[in-house]
Enzyme design. Structure first.
Site, PDB file in Angstrom:
ATOM      1  NE  ARG A  42      -3.682   0.593   1.791  1.00 21.18           N
ATOM      2  CZ  ARG A  42      -5.078   0.773   2.528  1.00 21.18           C
ATOM      3  NH1 ARG A  42      -5.210   1.449   3.647  1.00 21.18           N
ATOM      4  NH2 ARG A  42      -6.067   0.004   2.163  1.00 21.18           N
ATOM      5  CG  HIS A  77      -8.396  -0.016  -2.573  1.00 21.12           C
ATOM      6  ND1 HIS A  77      -7.986  -1.342  -2.269  1.00 21.12           N
ATOM      7  CD2 HIS A  77      -9.129   0.438  -1.286  1.00 21.12           C
ATOM      8  CE1 HIS A  77      -7.806  -1.528  -0.635  1.00 21.12           C
ATOM      9  NE2 HIS A  77      -8.746  -0.613  -0.320  1.00 21.12           N
ATOM     10  CD  GLN A 111     -13.086  -1.669  -0.119  1.00 16.81           C
ATOM     11  OE1 GLN A 111     -12.397  -1.671   0.441  1.00 16.81           O
ATOM     12  NE2 GLN A 111     -14.258  -2.203  -0.126  1.00 16.81           N
ATOM     13  CG  ASP A 131     -13.734   6.019  -0.727  1.00 14.46           C
ATOM     14  OD1 ASP A 131     -13.722   5.915   0.668  1.00 14.46           O
ATOM     15  OD2 ASP A 131     -12.817   5.953  -1.461  1.00 14.46           O
ATOM     16  CB  CYS A 161     -14.372   1.133   0.560  1.00 17.28           C
ATOM     17  SG  CYS A 161     -13.844   2.681   0.527  1.00 17.28           S
ATOM     18  NE  ARG A 170     -10.544  -5.336   1.042  1.00 20.14           N
ATOM     19  CZ  ARG A 170      -9.796  -4.136   1.389  1.00 20.14           C
ATOM     20  NH1 ARG A 170     -10.264  -3.379   1.786  1.00 20.14           N
ATOM     21  NH2 ARG A 170      -8.557  -4.062   1.227  1.00 20.14           N
TER      22      ARG A 170
HETATM   23  N1   CP Z   1     -11.302  -0.116   2.797  1.00 21.54           N
HETATM   24  C1   CP Z   1     -10.065  -0.165   3.297  1.00 21.54           C
HETATM   25  O1   CP Z   1      -9.033  -0.498   2.409  1.00 21.54           O
HETATM   26  O2   CP Z   1      -9.980   0.113   4.518  1.00 21.54           O
HETATM   27  P1   CP Z   1      -8.372   0.331   5.322  1.00 21.54           P
HETATM   28  O3   CP Z   1      -7.801   1.745   4.697  1.00 21.54           O
HETATM   29  O4   CP Z   1      -8.613   0.136   6.784  1.00 21.54           O
HETATM   30  O5   CP Z   1      -7.435  -0.489   4.937  1.00 21.54           O
HETATM   31  N1  NVA Z   2     -10.252   6.566  -1.200  1.00 19.04           N
HETATM   32  C1  NVA Z   2      -9.719   6.019  -0.036  1.00 19.04           C
HETATM   33  C2  NVA Z   2      -9.830   4.813   0.265  1.00 19.04           C
HETATM   34  C3  NVA Z   2      -9.532   4.354   1.635  1.00 19.04           C
HETATM   35  C4  NVA Z   2      -9.871   2.868   1.845  1.00 19.04           C
HETATM   36  C5  NVA Z   2      -8.443   6.584   0.138  1.00 19.04           C
HETATM   37  O1  NVA Z   2      -7.541   6.397  -0.407  1.00 19.04           O
HETATM   38  O2  NVA Z   2      -8.109   7.117   1.286  1.00 19.04           O
END
Ligand code: CP
Ligand code: NVA
Length: 303
Positions: free
Chosen positions: A101, A128, A131, A219, A259, A287
């Site tokens: 990530r 993502h 997700q 989101d 999400c 997930r």
């Molecule tokens: N939805 C998601 O990716 O959550 P986190 O940022 O908590 O991993």
């Molecule tokens: N769009 C959000 C998703 C978090 C899971 C971000 O990138 O922060």
């Protein structure tokens, strides 16, 4: 050869459907393939915060008999300027797979290019994909079909891009409502439409998008890395809040997805997030099951 999962487009439609089927099996039987990763370690390199992705990967790897090593760039020599290429080549000698990530999508692509092991994108600024597969699994589970209308309301971000790449491929209709200036990347949209069974429509008004929808998805308006724009975004996105009124325009059996993490009172109200149509906790749980199926798929196809 090894396979990676950096965007939803890395998998053929039939591969996505097979992974969803396996995720259902993992959900029914958490002990399935309990020794798949026995004696192996998987790296989790996270440069952004995470609750769901980190914990579901750690638990999933544990259930598959493996060991996970949580890393951040700052703790590695990467943070002192060691190249992604060297880091990737070295870690490939110790680990069975790498989950990353980070901010720039290109960084994950570069890591994957030099790695001998499968690399999984656990979120970048652009995509993502884990997700999106969990989202599709949740829709299938709740609606018993993927032939449905999904209205995504809000920021055209990483979550949107992955949903755009997934929805049409599995036969779902996706309608986006995003404010001007916050539309998804046009090249991702064009490419997804070219390979999709059902093209994505982009509208400006949330009310129009949710009319008759089977799924409403939103989101955060302020993704990680965009914190400096929070105030301005709160104004621009105000008409895109998922609230009681917006939900009342959708199909009577409509489900609400997010999400998470949610910014209550911003993109979604407490009432809707905690209400009877909300499936966000099942979505979060999925997930885990989907990611186990993704790891199994990549491990079984990589030598
Ligand atoms: N939805 C998601 O990716 O959550 P986190 O940022 O908590 O991993
Ligand atoms: N769009 C959000 C998703 C978090 C899971 C971000 O990138 O922060």
């Amino acid at each position: 050869m090894k396979r990676d999962f950096l965007t939803v487009s890395d998998f053929a439609t039939e591969e996505i459907l097979a992974i969803l089927d396996r995720a259902v099996s993992f959900k029914r039987n958490p002990h399935l393939r309990a020794d798949m990763l026995a004696g192996s370690s998987v790296g989790l390199l996270f440069d952004k915060s995470s609750t769901r992705t980190r914990v579901s990967f750690e638990v999933g790897i544990d259930q598959l008999g493996g060991h996970s090593i949580f890393l951040t760039s700052g703790e590695l020599q990467l943070g002192r300027g060691e190249s992604i290429r060297d880091t990737s080549r070295v870690l490939s000698r110790y680990l069975k797979a790498m989950v990353i990530r980070t901010y720039a999508h290109e960084a994950v692509e570069e890591f994957a290019r030099h790695a001998r092991i499968p690399v999984v994108n656990a979120l970048t600024d652009q995509h993502h994909p884990c997700q999106a597969l969990a989202d599709i699994l949740t829709i299938q589970e709740k609606k018993q079909t993927l032939s449905c209308r999904i209205a995504y309301v809000g920021d055209g971000n990483n979550v949107t891009h992955s949903l755009v790449q997934a929805a049409g491929r599995v036969g779902a209709e996706l309608v986006l409502a995003c404010p001007p200036g916050h539309l998804p990347d046009q090249s991702i949209l064009r490419a997804a439409n070219a390979e999709s069974r059902v093209p994505v429509s982009v509208l400006e008004h949330a009310e129009e998008a949710v009319r008759g929808a089977d799924v409403i998805y939103t989101d955060t308006w302020v993704s990680m890395g965009k914190e400096g724009e929070a105030e301005e975004r709160a104004l621009v996105f105000r008409p895109y809040q998922v609230n009681r009124h917006l939900v009342s325009l959708a199909a009577p059996s409509c489900i609400v997805m997010h999400c998470l993490p949610a910014h209550r009172g911003h993109e979604i109200t407490d009432e809707v997030l905690d209400g009877s149509r909300s499936v966000v906790l099942d979505q979060a749980e999925n997930r885990l099951h989907v990611q186990k199926a993704i790891l199994e798929f990549l491990m079984d196809r990589s030598s």
